[in-house]
Design a protein around this motif. Structure first.
Motif, PDB file in Angstrom:
ATOM      1  N   ASN A 123       0.838  -1.210   0.000  1.00  0.00           N
ATOM      2  CA  ASN A 123       0.000   0.000   0.000  1.00  0.00           C
ATOM      3  C   ASN A 123       0.872   1.259   0.000  1.00  0.00           C
ATOM      4  O   ASN A 123       1.877   1.335   0.701  1.00  0.00           O
ATOM      5  CB  ASN A 123      -0.914   0.018   1.221  1.00  0.00           C
ATOM      6  N   SER A 130       2.750  -1.256   4.761  1.00  0.00           N
ATOM      7  CA  SER A 130       1.331  -1.613   4.867  1.00  0.00           C
ATOM      8  C   SER A 130       0.997  -2.511   3.682  1.00  0.00           C
ATOM      9  O   SER A 130       1.345  -2.201   2.536  1.00  0.00           O
ATOM     10  CB  SER A 130       0.466  -0.357   4.835  1.00  0.00           C
ATOM     11  N   ALA A 149      -1.804  -5.159   1.516  1.00  0.00           N
ATOM     12  CA  ALA A 149      -3.125  -5.717   1.214  1.00  0.00           C
ATOM     13  C   ALA A 149      -2.893  -7.171   0.832  1.00  0.00           C
ATOM     14  O   ALA A 149      -2.050  -7.467  -0.026  1.00  0.00           O
ATOM     15  CB  ALA A 149      -3.777  -4.953   0.078  1.00  0.00           C
ATOM     16  N   LYS A 209      -7.304  -4.049  -0.071  1.00  0.00           N
ATOM     17  CA  LYS A 209      -6.696  -2.750  -0.366  1.00  0.00           C
ATOM     18  C   LYS A 209      -7.763  -1.654  -0.318  1.00  0.00           C
ATOM     19  O   LYS A 209      -7.536  -0.559   0.232  1.00  0.00           O
ATOM     20  CB  LYS A 209      -6.011  -2.789  -1.730  1.00  0.00           C
ATOM     21  N   HIS A 235      -8.489  -0.844   3.108  1.00  0.00           N
ATOM     22  CA  HIS A 235      -7.395  -0.059   3.700  1.00  0.00           C
ATOM     23  C   HIS A 235      -7.566   1.422   3.373  1.00  0.00           C
ATOM     24  O   HIS A 235      -7.466   2.278   4.266  1.00  0.00           O
ATOM     25  CB  HIS A 235      -6.041  -0.567   3.175  1.00  0.00           C
TER      26      HIS A 235
END
Length: 494
Positions: free
Chosen positions: A369, A451, A453, A480, A483
């Motif tokens: 991410n 970070s 996904a 994602k 997120h």
């Protein structure tokens, strides 16, 4: 040449004709002055003539000058290209030149020790400049032992023989030099005992040699022990780190071990099938324990095909080439930045798993991410740092037979053969746990947290692996989206 007492009874004319027409160079010489010189030195207390002459080279020259040539035969004139005896005797300094001192000292020492005859080989020169290698045979004639005033000397022209020997010696030196200084490791070996062992098996009715080796693996060891190394060259000692031949031969078990047994078994099988010219890649070891990748060429010499007692083996060190090939293969299947497998390897492995399994196969689809925003705001160097950290996390999280790959800019995947849904979920938890540790470690350095996904899918036997990949991708994109939704909510709340 020997002259017996019977010759004293022969007519003088016959003796003269025999002497003059003899097919060998004959000289009648007077050594009486030499005898007196040697007697004088003996009276002075000289006991070791060789050492005495070595003290002063002029003494040898004086001895040679004391010899007086009385007569030579016709063959002598022909041999030395002289028109007459007078011309020859007037040119003796041209005939006897160069360093003859060693030969002369040997002859003088034999006379000093009371021997009335001596033999030697030396070099003379004809009046036309030709070098003559001659064998000298001389004896004090019977009845003249007291004064040495008549000595018969015979010269055999051995120039052609000596030249042939010289050419042979030069050829041997040349061949030896090529062998010793070859840039390739060369071994001369005797395989005659191995030939005997194989012939014995044939005599016992063995026809399937490959099966015999499987049943009797100790036969390979026995054959290895029967090989006799005759010689090796300088490059061999350098390649294997041996100071000398003796050390090398005493350490062969350290050089030819482990993988070499299988290679030698193949070599034996080829020999059984009459293949006496062979080449293959093998593994040897230096005396320091370093692994050496070797290209070996093996040849039984053609004139020894019945005995195998002369075999030439050449070894070329291809270790550097093998390392380069392995590195190129690594680069072809790995991502340079993250050190994970790349998309090429990922695609090949997917195809293999689709054909053969083992089932079930689980896929973990991963996307990093925020990488695009980080690249836009801080540059690609910052983004590359995040990708390397991602590689560290996946490398620590995934064990064989599973493996991680970078399949796109910020896309990663983990292929997990023989792993069900629970195993895939356990992998997700492990990745997230290591991700948290990585973020804690780098918190004070870059300020950016990784970070991810993540989407999971499992394909069972009979199912489509491609369909499972699509399910994993959809799950990853859903994660994602969640997120970014959560991130937007957090920004509005702030």
């Amino acid at each position: 040449m020997d002259l017996t007492d019977a010759t004293d009874a022969a007519p003088v004319d016959d003796l003269d004709a025999t002497f003059d027409l003899a097919p060998v160079s004959l000289w009648i010489e007077d050594y009486s002055a030499l005898r007196r010189m040697l007697d004088g030195w003996r009276a002075q207390g000289v006991t070791d003539l060789v050492a005495f002459l070595a003290e002063d080279p002029q003494r040898v020259r004086d001895c040679m000058a004391s010899l007086k040539v009385l007569r030579v035969n016709r063959h002598t004139l022909e041999l030395f290209a002289a028109e007459s005896q007078a011309q020859l005797l007037g040119s003796l300094d041209s005939v006897f030149r160069g360093d003859m001192s060693a030969t002369v000292v040997h002859e003088l020492d034999q006379l000093w020790r009371g021997q009335m005859r001596f033999e030697s080989e030396t070099v003379n020169y004809a009046l036309d400049g030709r070098r003559l290698d001659v064998r000298v045979r001389a004896r004090v004639l019977p009845g003249h032992e007291a004064h040495w005033d008549r000595v018969l000397v015979a010269l055999d022209d051995v120039t052609e023989r000596v030249a042939a020997q010289r050419r042979q010696a030069e050829s041997e030196r040349y061949a030896r030099s090529l062998f010793d200084h070859s840039p390739v490791s060369l071994w001369v070996e005797d395989f005659s005992a191995v030939r005997g062992l194989l012939d014995n098996l044939r005599a016992r009715g063995i026809t399937d040699f490959a099966t015999f080796l499987k049943v009797h693996p100790e036969f390979v060891t026995r054959c290895m022990q029967e090989i006799r190394v005759i010689d090796v060259n300088h490059e061999t000692l350098r390649m294997f780190g041996a100071p000398d031949l003796r050390t090398l031969l005493g350490s062969l078990s350290r050089i030819f071990r482990d993988e070499m047994r299988e290679s030698f078994a193949e070599q034996l099988n080829d020999l059984w099938n009459h293949k006496t010219l062979q080449q293959r890649e093998v593994i040897n070891y230096s005396l320091s324990g370093e692994l050496l990748n070797i290209h070996m060429q093996f040849a039984v010499q053609e004139d020894r095909l019945d005995s195998w007692d002369l075999v030439l083996v050449s070894l070329v060190d291809i270790t550097a080439r093998k390392k380069a090939e392995a590195y190129l293969e690594y680069l072809g299947k790995h991502d340079v930045l993250t050190q994970l497998c790349n998309r090429t390897f990922y695609t090949e492995e997917l195809n293999r798993l689709a054909r053969k399994g083992p089932w079930p196969v689980s896929i973990v689809a991963i996307d990093l991410n925020g990488l695009k925003q980080l690249n836009d705001q801080e540059g690609h160097a910052a983004g590359d740092t995040m990708l390397r950290r991602m590689g560290e996390v996946l490398d620590k999280a995934v064990d064989t037979p599973s493996w991680p790959a970078r399949i796109g800019g910020d896309e990663f995947a983990v292929l997990m053969p023989q792993t069900d849904e629970r195993g895939a979920e356990a992998m997700r938890e492990r990745i997230l746990a290591l991700l948290e540790l990585n973020n804690q470690f780098h918190a004070g350095q870059s300020g950016h947290a990784l970070s991810l996904a993540i989407g999971l899918a499992t394909c069972h036997v009979g199912d489509s692996l491609e369909a499972a990949l699509q399910r994993a991708d959809r799950a990853m994109y859903a994660d994602k989206a969640q997120h970014y939704k959560d991130s937007a909510h957090e920004r509005r709340g702030a």
